[in-house]
Design an enzyme around this catalytic site. Structure first.
Site, PDB file in Angstrom:
ATOM      1  N   TRP A 289      -4.269   2.451  10.029  1.00 21.46           N
ATOM      2  CA  TRP A 289      -5.434   2.433   9.146  1.00 21.46           C
ATOM      3  C   TRP A 289      -5.023   1.985   7.738  1.00 21.46           C
ATOM      4  CZ3 TRP A 289      -6.317   5.051   4.549  1.00 21.46           C
ATOM      5  CH2 TRP A 289      -7.618   5.011   4.060  1.00 21.46           C
ATOM      6  N   HIS A 290      -3.789   2.358   7.348  1.00 22.50           N
ATOM      7  CA  HIS A 290      -3.350   2.036   5.985  1.00 22.50           C
ATOM      8  C   HIS A 290      -3.105   0.547   5.779  1.00 22.50           C
ATOM      9  CE1 HIS A 290      -2.672   6.366   5.788  1.00 22.50           C
ATOM     10  NE2 HIS A 290      -2.793   6.220   4.493  1.00 22.50           N
ATOM     11  N   GLY A 291      -2.716  -0.143   6.828  1.00 22.41           N
ATOM     12  CA  GLY A 291      -2.460  -1.562   6.628  1.00 22.41           C
ATOM     13  C   GLY A 291      -1.989  -2.223   7.899  1.00 22.41           C
TER      14      GLY A 291
ATOM     15  N   PHE B  74      -5.690  -0.710   0.843  1.00 19.62           N
ATOM     16  CA  PHE B  74      -5.974  -0.228   2.197  1.00 19.62           C
ATOM     17  C   PHE B  74      -7.457  -0.300   2.488  1.00 19.62           C
ATOM     18  CE2 PHE B  74      -2.206   2.545   0.932  1.00 19.62           C
ATOM     19  CZ  PHE B  74      -1.313   1.558   1.266  1.00 19.62           C
TER      20      PHE B  74
END
Lengths: 469, 314
Positions: free
Chosen positions: A324-326, A469
């Site tokens: 989800w962060h990247g 993000f």
């Protein structure tokens, strides 16, 4: 528009005055909030407003359909529409190049050369945040936890409310929509706690995080030439940079929302004061970790389907949380490290029938988090593994300091930041409520000192880390 | 929001503005008092020393860290001072040049780099390093005002002038690094034996060069160069512009364009970028752009020839 910019310093007071001018009608206030939020977002790139508007339209309509469908299958069908559309958009804008690259690498590994499939895609700021927010709305209606809103402006405001639009906290519809659909009131407590939180947030971001960031950036940009001592210090600095950067952002968001009469959920609760990684995740980016728990971990079965599936669910949740962060394998590994240690903890706790560790747990937790941050911060997997190997083979030497002034400023500000946290920890009080302790004169004095510290120590205006993000 | 809340809100905002204004002024004047007594360190000491001795020296060197570490002014003569400061560029140098007495005969060596001239991101913000003298030195103030780097907030919160420098100033106030009376501004660089391996590794790394890219002149850097030209034309000083050596400069296009610009501006310029080509030695270097003391010594001896020539022709 950045919270730490002159534009926001002008924008917010104007919105604030106009907003309370319409105090008798929350509907007018909502229209103003919606317009202001679009201006706030459009300041970065107005073209991507269309994405937010599309996402809002879709989930507003789907929400009504889920609620009005008489049969469970039909409700499910509409939920799938919401999931596919939202995750589809997120997938295209955030993960397309990642998967295209990974596919090409895999093909090349087995001997098939594939043409470059990557596209020149700009990642819309905040897409991960508002996508999760709209998803939770559809899922909660499907789970019959909330009712679909009938008011389009309310829903659009919920999706785009500017204090939390670009980097959270990821607010649930069950908390925010009822507040949007009723009259808001400003009281002295909200003014005091809101003001203090905004200024402490600014201090955390532009003084502490940005000063530490200068050193971290210089070391991580040339990690191959530095020894273990320097890399370790830079990683410790990064651990605090990202904490003060993101918690600072959340403080400004929550404080600004308070001045508009909203109560957002807490997003950070002194995460480095955790004895276990499990506790860390109850204190770090709480709105995301609770989202992942409620909508992913529990949806996968949580701990209700046996020990093996519990560990699988935990691991999957953390891997996807990392992703989800990247769109990079480094984030997946970061999530994997957290998932692995969370699973180990779960095993130890259930075997030994304990619920936490002793004081050494603080050190253990910090060390695990620290190692994981290396993957989070490093450019790529090779860089991260080279840093870790240098640290673990104890290639220590003299510390590279670089700009002495900057380095000393960073340490001094870090100490001040930690002292504030320690005070909050010992007093067992949240920053969210701290302003209430003071009368107006003392509060103004404290804020004035913070302003002075900002003047003396603010560092170059950098984007908030979580904007990417 | 009822009247009581509005009153409380106005009270918080007004009190914060008044208190922060008062605290700011107390701290600002205290820091002024302290900083005026500091003559060591790059935060303010070197600038204070420069402003005190600037018109009594025969040779002055201006520029960035490369000027600071590359020109051993002791070799250039007893009456020479190196005013090179880390992290500064042509904007900072031009503001300092503006402070010099026009009637005094001096040789001014200005170190310039292609980096400033062809870097689109260069915005002249290095001039902010002089904010400490804002409204306290007329000539520096006029340059700062025209730079566009003074914000409106600055005129309200004056302690912003000391941003990032307080610790350095206080440290040098209580414990000066060196005896400033014997300091000539040159800061030699050394490489410890333990760091030699890392240095050799850095020097070996191949940089990504795109020599074919279009070299667009940075307008801000160009404006400051023109300002220096105006300053030089209205004074009795002799100006020499130089670029000091680089470990292994693979692109010559930028150097050629810069030479052409200097020629067009009718400014005396010598490019020493390739000074060590053919007889290079890692011992001369700390990294790819900064020389050690031994490198600086060799280079300054070469520069001395030019300085002696300039003295004869002046």
């Amino acid at each position: 528009m950045l919270f730490n910019s002159i534009e926001f310093l002008i924008f917010f007071p104007i919105v604030f005055i106009l907003y309370w001018f319409f105090k008798s009608s929350h509907k007018k206030q909502n229209i103003l909030l919606l317009i202001s939020s679009y201006v706030f977002y459009g300041w970065w790139d107005y073209r991507f407003l269309s994405l937010i508007i599309f996402s809002s339209f879709l989930d507003f309509y789907v929400g009504k359909k889920i609620e009005s469908s008489p049969k469970k299958e039909e409700k499910k069908k509409w939920l799938i529409v919401s999931l596919c559309s939202n995750l589809g958009l997120l997938g295209v804008f955030k993960y397309y190049n990642f998967f295209a690259d990974s596919f090409a690498d895999t093909m090349s590994f087995i001997g098939w050369e594939v043409n470059d499939l990557t596209l020149n895609i700009i990642l819309p700021v905040g897409i991960s945040f508002y996508t999760f927010q709209t998803l939770s709305y559809s899922i909660d209606i499907y789970r019959e936890k909330i009712n679909a809103t009938k008011n389009m402006v309310s829903f659009f405001t919920f999706v785009s409310l500017f204090p939390q639009l670009v980097a959270g906290p990821i607010e649930r519809a069950s908390n925010l929509i009822p507040q949007i659909e009723q009259n808001r009131k400003l009281n002295i407590s909200l003014i005091k706690t809101g003001f203090l939180q905004i200024f402490i947030g600014l201090f955390r971001k532009v003084a502490i995080a940005d000063n530490l960031g200068v050193y971290v950036d210089s070391i991580y940009a040339n990690s191959d030439i530095h020894n273990a001592t320097t890399l370790l210090i830079a990683t410790i600095f990064y651990a605090f940079q990202i904490y003060f950067d993101f918690s600072g952002y959340s403080d400004i968001a929550i404080g600004s929302a308070k001045l508009l009469g909203f109560k957002f959920n807490r997003n950070f609760n002194l995460p480095y004061f955790s004895r276990t990684l499990t506790e860390f995740w109850r204190r770090w980016h709480m709105s995301l970790s609770f989202w992942l728990r409620d909508y992913l971990y529990i949806s996968l079965g949580g701990n209700r389907k046996g020990i093996v599936l519990t560990y699988r669910n935990l691991m999957l949740t953390m891997l996807l949380g990392g992703l989800w962060h990247g769109s990079s394998w480094n984030f997946v590994i970061w999530g994997g490290i957290h998932g692995l240690f969370l699973s180990i903890e779960k095993y130890i706790f259930s075997s030994l029938k304990i619920s936490t560790f002793n004081v050494l747990g603080y050190i253990y937790t910090f060390l695990v988090v620290l190692i994981a941050w290396i993957f989070f911060r490093a450019q790529d997997f090779d860089t991260a593994s080279s840093i870790i190997s240098k640290i673990f083979v104890l290639d220590f030497g003299s510390l590279f300091i670089g700009n002495l002034n900057q380095f000393v400023n960073g340490i001094l500000l870090l100490i001040i930041g930690l002292m504030i946290d320690l005070k909050l920890f010992n007093a067992k009080i949240a920053l969210e409520d701290y302003g209430d302790k003071y009368n107006i004169v003392r509060l103004s004095l404290i804020i004035s000192v913070v302003i002075l510290m900002l003047c003396l120590f603010y560092s170059t205006t950098e984007n908030f880390i979580y904007f990417q993000f | 929001m009822n009247t009581r809340i509005i009153k409380e809100l106005i009270k918080v905002v007004t009190m914060t503005i008044i208190l922060s204004f008062v605290i700011d002024k107390i701290v600002f004047h205290t820091l002024n008092w302290i900083s005026d007594k500091v003559y060591t360190g790059q935060s303010i000491g070197k600038l204070n020393q420069f402003l005190q001795i600037k018109d009594s020296k025969e040779v002055l060197v201006f520029g960035n860290s490369r000027a600071n570490h590359h020109i051993d002014v002791k070799i250039l003569g007893k009456s020479a001072y190196n005013m090179g400061v880390d992290g500064t560029g042509i904007a900072y140098s031009s503001a300092l040049l503006n402070t010099l007495e026009k009637g005094t005969k001096q040789l001014i060596i200005v170190h310039i780099d292609t980096k400033n001239f062809f870097d689109n991101s260069y915005d002249g913000s290095d001039i902010k390093g002089l904010k400490i003298k804002y409204n306290r030195n007329e000539k520096i103030t006029s340059f700062l005002n025209s730079s566009g780097h003074i914000s409106i907030i600055q005129s309200f919160y004056k302690s912003l002038n000391y941003n990032g420098k307080v610790i350095g100033i206080i440290k040098n106030f209580y414990k000066p690094n060196y005896d400033y009376k014997t300091y000539n501004g040159y800061d030699p660089l050394f490489v410890n034996e333990s760091d030699e391996k890392a240095r050799d590794f850095i020097l070996k790394i191949e940089d990504d060069h795109n020599c074919e890219r279009k070299y667009q002149v940075n307008e801000i850097a160009m404006d400051y160069l023109k300002k220096i030209k105006v300053i030089s034309e209205s004074s009795k000083k002799q100006y020499l512009f130089i670029t000091s050596p680089i470990y292994n400069d693979k692109c010559k296009k930028d150097n050629d364009i810069l030479k052409e610009i200097m020629k067009q501006q009718n400014l005396q310029y010598i490019d020493y970028t390739d000074f060590f080509k053919g007889n290079n030695n890692n011992q001369f270097w700390k990294d790819k752009t900064h020389m050690t003391q031994s490198g600086a010594e060799k280079f300054t001896n070469e520069l001395l020839k030019q300085v002696q020539f300039a003295s004869k022709t002046n």
